[in-house]
Write an enzyme that holds these catalytic residues in place. Structure first.
Site, PDB file in Angstrom:
ATOM      1  CE1 TYR A   1     -40.398   5.917  -2.824  1.00  0.00           C
ATOM      2  CE2 TYR A   1     -42.539   6.931  -3.201  1.00  0.00           C
ATOM      3  CZ  TYR A   1     -41.473   6.182  -3.656  1.00  0.00           C
ATOM      4  OH  TYR A   1     -41.483   5.713  -4.946  1.00  0.00           O
TER       5      TYR A   1
ATOM      6  CG  HIS B   1     -40.357  -0.190  -3.673  1.00  0.00           C
ATOM      7  ND1 HIS B   1     -40.569   0.827  -2.773  1.00  0.00           N
ATOM      8  CD2 HIS B   1     -39.745   0.386  -4.733  1.00  0.00           C
ATOM      9  CE1 HIS B   1     -40.118   1.968  -3.269  1.00  0.00           C
ATOM     10  NE2 HIS B   1     -39.600   1.715  -4.467  1.00  0.00           N
TER      11      HIS B   1
END
Length: 287
Positions: free
Chosen positions: A53, A117
């Site tokens: 992010y 992830h």
């Protein structure tokens, strides 16, 4: 009968995880610290972050300020981060460095949940085993999965992992509902967590959701969040708007009927599921 307050879900390792999570994706760096403090002030205690992010240092500033001013204690928070694909492919040392950087950037001493992830083909099992070592060291309390399908999880089982993952985060909404995959993980005692819970906001004008919104005097977003809550998911909500933060939390004073749930379940389109499946296959590769 309605629930007036947020509940926590009990995971397989007996940890309680708040059912509503605040998503940190695309929270812009210049406003991020203030956004995180606002989220804490309106009641969020579960924060969903990731190295990918690109804003974990700014998220950490917000968390640190809230801790320093007494708005919240560390034990009240559930802080999650994720290891991105490049580190997974590079190997266990890179996975460790990624987690250690996230802990440092987030100013949190340890991660409540560390996730892989994406289950990068041929590499994610070793990454998971490195996370197991970090649990033993106290740097991670629990391990989670993200975007795993049953075959990916079975890769872990075949490798004789020693710590069971407590959660699998995947795209879920009334417009991306895959009950067979969800049911598989539920049977494995793995909590399912939804990201893109509002389907990127693209479907809030849907006729059925608008009808429910009018009948229940709730916003379309609240209808979609409540659907995930009643399904027993951890629901990730993302917004930088203070008013929408409050709106997304105001979902515990009403209940969707069984008929409402069935109508929402039926909104998923087969073409969307196919497109998502193809994307998941591509995303397991390292670009």
């Amino acid at each position: 009968m309605t629930n007036s307050t947020e509940k926590s879900l009990l995971t397989s390792n007996h940890k309680e995880v708040p059912q509503l999570a605040f998503g940190c994706y695309k929270v812009y760096q210049e406003e991020c610290a203030k956004v995180i403090q606002n989220a804490i002030n309106v009641g969020y205690r579960h924060f969903d972050s990731a190295s990918f992010y690109g804003n974990e240092a700014e998220v950490g500033k917000g968390l640190e300020e809230a801790l320093l001013n007494g708005a919240v204690s560390r034990s009240e928070l559930c802080i999650c981060s994720k290891v991105w694909k490049d580190a997974v492919k590079e190997g266990r040392a890179a996975v460790r460095l990624s987690i250690e950087k996230s802990i440092s950037d987030l100013c949190c001493e340890y991660l409540d949940i560390a996730m892989i992830h994406w289950p990068v083909s041929d590499f994610h099992v070793e990454a998971y085993k490195e996370l197991e070592l970090m649990v033993a060291e106290g740097k991670i309390l629990s391990i989670g999965l993200s975007n795993y399908l049953p075959k990916d999880y079975e890769d872990l089982l075949s490798a004789n992992i020693s710590i069971q993952p407590i959660v699998n985060q995947m795209e879920i909404s009334p417009f991306m509902y895959r009950p067979q995959i969800i049911g598989y993980f539920a049977k494995k005692n793995i909590v399912v967590e939804s990201h893109k819970s509002l389907h990127r906001g693209n479907c809030l004008e849907n006729k059925i959701i608008q009808e429910m919104s009018l009948a229940l005097s709730k916003s379309p977003a609240q209808i979609m969040v409540r659907w995930g809550i009643q399904k027993g998911f951890i629901v990730v909500c993302k917004t930088s708007s203070l008013s929408r933060m409050k709106e997304n939390r105001n979902v515990f004073d009403f209940t969707l009927s069984e008929k409402d749930i069935e109508r929402l379940d039926a909104l998923t389109d087969g073409e969307n599921i196919l497109a998502r499946h193809q994307q998941e296959l591509r995303s397991k590769l390292v670009n």
